[in-house]
Scaffold this motif. Structure first.
Motif, PDB file in Angstrom:
ATOM      1  N   GLY A 281      -5.992   4.378  11.606  1.00  0.00           N
ATOM      2  CA  GLY A 281      -5.356   4.180  10.314  1.00  0.00           C
ATOM      3  C   GLY A 281      -5.435   2.763   9.776  1.00  0.00           C
ATOM      4  O   GLY A 281      -5.053   2.515   8.644  1.00  0.00           O
ATOM      5  N   VAL A 282      -5.909   1.811  10.566  1.00  0.00           N
ATOM      6  CA  VAL A 282      -6.019   0.445  10.062  1.00  0.00           C
ATOM      7  C   VAL A 282      -7.486   0.028   9.961  1.00  0.00           C
ATOM      8  O   VAL A 282      -8.352   0.598  10.611  1.00  0.00           O
ATOM      9  CB  VAL A 282      -5.282  -0.574  10.966  1.00  0.00           C
TER      10      VAL A 282
ATOM     11  N   ASN B 284      -7.732   1.180   3.179  1.00  0.00           N
ATOM     12  CA  ASN B 284      -7.538  -0.064   3.924  1.00  0.00           C
ATOM     13  C   ASN B 284      -8.859  -0.786   4.121  1.00  0.00           C
ATOM     14  O   ASN B 284      -8.938  -2.004   3.983  1.00  0.00           O
ATOM     15  CB  ASN B 284      -6.897   0.224   5.278  1.00  0.00           C
TER      16      ASN B 284
ATOM     17  N   GLU C 241      -9.959  -2.332   0.777  1.00  0.00           N
ATOM     18  CA  GLU C 241      -9.158  -3.498   0.381  1.00  0.00           C
ATOM     19  C   GLU C 241      -9.535  -4.715   1.218  1.00  0.00           C
ATOM     20  O   GLU C 241      -9.611  -5.828   0.718  1.00  0.00           O
ATOM     21  CB  GLU C 241      -7.661  -3.197   0.531  1.00  0.00           C
TER      22      GLU C 241
ATOM     23  N   THR D 172      -9.265  11.113   4.633  1.00  0.00           N
ATOM     24  CA  THR D 172      -8.875   9.718   4.714  1.00  0.00           C
ATOM     25  C   THR D 172      -7.369   9.650   4.587  1.00  0.00           C
ATOM     26  O   THR D 172      -6.771  10.372   3.789  1.00  0.00           O
ATOM     27  CB  THR D 172      -9.554   8.871   3.618  1.00  0.00           C
ATOM     28  N   SER D 173      -6.731   8.861   5.417  1.00  0.00           N
ATOM     29  CA  SER D 173      -5.271   8.760   5.316  1.00  0.00           C
ATOM     30  C   SER D 173      -4.924   7.379   4.796  1.00  0.00           C
ATOM     31  O   SER D 173      -5.087   6.384   5.488  1.00  0.00           O
ATOM     32  CB  SER D 173      -4.610   9.018   6.672  1.00  0.00           C
ATOM     33  N   ASP D 174      -4.513   7.350   3.524  1.00  0.00           N
ATOM     34  CA  ASP D 174      -4.368   6.078   2.835  1.00  0.00           C
ATOM     35  C   ASP D 174      -2.910   5.753   2.536  1.00  0.00           C
ATOM     36  O   ASP D 174      -2.108   6.635   2.281  1.00  0.00           O
ATOM     37  CB  ASP D 174      -5.153   6.121   1.521  1.00  0.00           C
ATOM     38  N   PRO D 175      -2.605   4.477   2.505  1.00  0.00           N
ATOM     39  CA  PRO D 175      -1.234   4.065   2.224  1.00  0.00           C
ATOM     40  C   PRO D 175      -0.876   4.137   0.736  1.00  0.00           C
ATOM     41  O   PRO D 175       0.308   4.150   0.412  1.00  0.00           O
ATOM     42  CB  PRO D 175      -1.194   2.618   2.704  1.00  0.00           C
TER      43      PRO D 175
END
Ligand SMILES: [Zn+2]
Ligand SMILES: [Zn+2]
Ligand SMILES: [Zn+2]
Ligand SMILES: [Zn+2]
Ligand SMILES: [Zn+2]
Ligand SMILES: [Zn+2]
Lengths: 447, 359
Positions: free
Chosen positions: A137-138, A172, A175, A201-204
């Motif tokens: 996730g990062v 992520n 960015e 995709t798991s995005d914030p």
């Protein structure tokens, strides 16, 4: 030189199917030649009357046609962004553990990425590159923006031991790339290349906002998918490339993957003026001093004692490595060979045309390497026997006479020299080696 | 001649030591040699080079040699002699027959090793023919030499020889170009030796640099023996391909230099301390006047080099309108720093929170 013993064993074990096939055919034809007539096998297809011989020459012709097809590219010089800044984002999520590509997607990607980096700096010598990994996730910084290919490859190799895990986050990664590409000067390109194995995709936050920001920053994104088309990837590529969706592709197998990956080493075409601001840069080409036998001196860039280095062409201060900016007078210092590496993009060699038998009589040997051509009388006897070959010849890609002519100097060359001249050398032996009777200006820079 | 080559290769794969191919490019620029008349006459130089070639062939009987002349306006094969051209074959064929008669008488000399005699005869014959066919107009037309063409032919020949060597040798996998195979540092060890007497070659900048990079990719060192003049781009070529660059001060000792510095091949050089260049001149040629410059103006799109900003700030190569900077002593970098700070903060905040959320 690999010894012949190993070769025979390889065909017994069948360790590598391709290798086995190749050695199989060569030994077969080798034996057959010795038994029948002992004809010295020419590199140009020898049209033996026996069945095996024709297959052999068929294979040869097919190989030639494949090589030629790859060569028949557009040779108009395009404006290309040659000073590139690229962030390579590698998916390192759970999806990369899959073994549909051998050994795993992860390991294969790392291997191809190392090849990509080498080729990237070969083709774009004064460009920069950074590598980011997507894991758990990062976005993880693997290698910061820099121009040294060995540094990048070493850092990438460290990733081989780490397990791919967790979900990937495109946002992520993007960015972080934006942050990396922020300092880059306006005259270079800003690119992101993503190798993406996952289908999610798991995005914030809001991905679309990120896409808008990327557009604003003139960053273009290319994606090579490993599984299937993903809508957000397609949108991402399309929006950041002025509506062009060619930059999103999905690999079907590992060969295709490598092909797609390596294709991105050629500098992208600059479409609009806004994408990169063209400017005239003042640059110095300093001389290198080895410093052997002389006292050591301090370099101005690191304040370290060192023996060799480069003297700034404007102020004579010593810097220890290139390319760099002179800390004293601010002149950009570069090796002229760095620039010269890309000149074949500017003055591409024209494609050579296949020569028919009618014109073939003009030459007996390749102009560049002096290897003899097949004679008409020898080839004509058997030509009609092999229909398949004639078909390929008719397509005008492969020359029936084994000769290829440069449209400028009209000299004839063999297939090996054709491939070599267009892929590696970027010079025509004929045009370069006889300037009698030509107006001086027209020859001077015709590469 | 082909037959000889073929057997050489066959032997090469069975014998232990790796054979090497020495490709000599002989700069035969008449103007430059005329200047050397008193110190090193052309004929003496050729004699020295022949001794060197013989030494190379004596090291390993599978070793190969090829010689090409970089003449005033063309590059011409000296050895092996090109197959005769059917178009103007007549006059050259009769000429060759005459020479061949003398050749055979020379060859029967029992005190000479036959391969040495073969090369000597062929080389001298080709050279005589080259000099005979050089007209006064050719010499008047230029004072330079056709180095780019000679290098291009040399590399094509080496590429082909490497492919042929791999085909006859261990053909473990089909290799369409020599590139893939050269990575493994096996097979034929090829190198180029340029015996150069001419000066500036600025108008051949791009083709020479293209050849240099091709040589680098093939891992072929381009050794340079400079008898006169100074050529920036050949210095760069030797440096880029990790080869030997020697500028001779004492021309009488040319054979000594050839034997000590240029005879060892790549494999042997690993164990030797080879001569290095104290200073490598990395200047480039500008595209507008072909003059050699150390500070130039570079188009950011196509990387063309100009000695002065082009008229109207339009690149002469790619025709792009270019933004001119301030080319005074102050670099244009200082104002950028402010921008960087602001933006970095901005970028940093938006990527800080990795809260997983399925899309
Ligand atoms: Zn330093
Ligand atoms: Zn300076
Ligand atoms: Zn050829
Ligand atoms: Zn040509
Ligand atoms: Zn100029
Ligand atoms: Zn330009």
């Amino acid at each position: 030189m690999s010894d012949s013993d190993g070769e025979y064993q390889a065909s017994d074990d069948g360790a590598n199917p391709n290798e086995e096939l190749a050695t199989g055919t060569t030994t077969k034809t080798g034996k057959q030649r010795a038994a029948w007539e002992g004809v010295q096998r020419s590199w140009a297809a020898v049209l033996d009357s026996a069945g095996d011989g024709s297959i052999d020459s068929m294979v040869q012709t097919l190989r030639e046609s494949k090589q030629r097809k790859r060569l028949m590219k557009d040779t108009t010089p395009l404006q290309r962004g040659i000073i590139r800044h690229l962030v390579l984002i590698l998916d390192m999520s759970f999806a990369m553990v899959e073994k549909d590509m051998r050994p795993t997607r992860q390991l294969l990607t790392i291997r191809y990425a190392s090849e990509f980096i080498t080729e990237y700096f070969e083709q774009n010598p004064i460009s920069q590159l950074a590598i980011i990994g997507l894991r758990d996730g990062v976005a993880e910084m693997i290698s910061v923006m820099g121009g040294n290919s060995t540094d990048h490859i070493e850092k990438l190799k460290l990733q081989r031991g780490k397990e791919a895990a967790g979900a990937p986050s495109l946002q992520n990664g993007l960015e972080m790339s934006r942050a990396q590409l922020f300092h880059t000067p306006a005259h270079g390109t800003r690119e992101v290349l993503i190798i993406y194995g996952a289908l999610l995709t798991s995005d914030p936050g809001d991905m679309h906002k990120t896409i808008e920001m990327l557009k604003k920053d003139k960053i273009r994104v290319s994606i090579v998918g490993l599984a299937a088309q993903v809508a957000i990837c397609a949108e991402l590529c399309k929006k950041t490339n002025h509506g062009d969706d060619k930059n999103y592709s999905v690999a079907t197998d590992d060969h295709h993957f490598r092909e797609l990956f390596m294709k991105l080493t050629t500098p992208p075409i600059t479409r609009t003026k806004e994408q990169s601001q063209a400017s005239l840069l003042s640059m110095g080409f300093p001389s290198r001093i080895s410093g052997a036998g002389q006292t050591m001196s301090f370099c101005v860039c690191h304040n370290k004692l060192c023996s060799g280095g480069y003297l700034c062409s404007r102020c004579q201060s010593k810097v220890c490595s290139l390319p760099s900016e002179c800390p004293v007078c601010g002149l950009t210092l570069i090796l002229s060979t760095h620039l010269a590496r890309s000149y074949h993009h500017l003055f591409p060699l024209q494609n050579w045309a296949a020569v028919s038998w009618k014109d073939a009589v003009r030459s007996v040997a390749c102009y560049a390497c002096q290897s003899p051509f097949l004679k008409l009388s020898k080839a004509k006897e058997k030509e009609t026997e092999i229909e398949g070959m004639v078909k390929i010849v008719e397509s005008k890609i492969v020359s029936e006479s084994g000769r290829y002519a440069c449209p400028v100097c009209r000299k004839h060359f063999c297939i090996d020299c054709d491939v070599f001249a267009h892929e590696v050398l970027h010079n025509c032996a004929g045009c370069q080696s006889d300037t009698r009777g030509l107006a001086d200006e027209s020859v001077e820079f015709a590469a | 001649m082909d037959g000889v080559d073929g057997t050489d290769r066959q032997e090469g794969k069975q014998d232990g030591p790796t054979p090497s191919l020495l490709f000599i490019i002989l700069d035969t620029n008449p103007h430059a040699w005329a200047l050397l008349q008193n110190t090193l006459p052309f004929s003496k130089a050729i004699a020295n080079i022949l001794v060197f070639i013989n030494a190379h062939l004596a090291v390993n009987n599978a070793n190969q040699v090829a010689v090409i002349a970089s003449h005033s306006q063309r590059s011409v094969w000296l050895y092996p002699r090109p197959p005769s051209d059917p178009q103007h074959g007549d006059d050259s064929d009769t000429g060759m027959d005459d020479e061949n008669k003398t050749d055979t008488s020379n060859l029967s000399d029992a005190s000479k090793y036959r391969p040495f005699a073969l090369i000597e005869n062929s080389l001298l014959h080709s050279l005589r023919k080259l000099i005979k066919t050089t007209t006064e107009a050719d010499i008047k037309a230029t004072t330079s030499t056709q180095m780019a063409g000679a290098l291009t032919m040399a590399l094509s020949y080496i590429n082909k020889a490497t492919i042929a060597f791999l085909d006859t040798g261990a053909a473990a996998k089909p290799t369409p170009t020599a590139l893939d195979s050269s990575d493994k540092a096996v097979g034929l060890q090829s190198r180029i030796l340029v015996v150069s007497v001419s000066g500036d070659l600025a108008y051949q900048y791009i083709p020479i640099m293209n050849s240099t990079f091709a040589a680098q990719r093939l891992r072929v060192p381009m050794d340079i023996l400079k008898l006169a003049g100074d050529t920036v781009f050949l210095q760069q070529a030797a440096f880029t391909t990790r080869a030997v660059y020697l500028q001779l001060k004492n021309l009488q000792g040319v054979l000594q230099y050839l034997m000590m510095a240029f005879l060892p091949d790549q494999l042997a050089r690993k164990h030797l301390v080879v001569p290095t260049q104290e200073v490598v001149d990395f200047r480039a040629a500008c595209f507008c006047h072909r003059s050699v410059v150390d500070v130039g103006f570079v188009c950011s799109i196509c990387l063309s080099i100009f000695c002065t900003p082009p008229e109207g700030a339009i690149c002469l190569t790619c025709e792009t309108q270019l933004a001119l900077g301030d080319y005074g002593n102050k670099p244009a970098v200082i104002p950028k720093k402010k921008k960087k700070k602001k933006r970095a903060l901005d970028g940093g905040s938006s990527r800080a929170t990795p809260a997983p959320e399925a899309a």
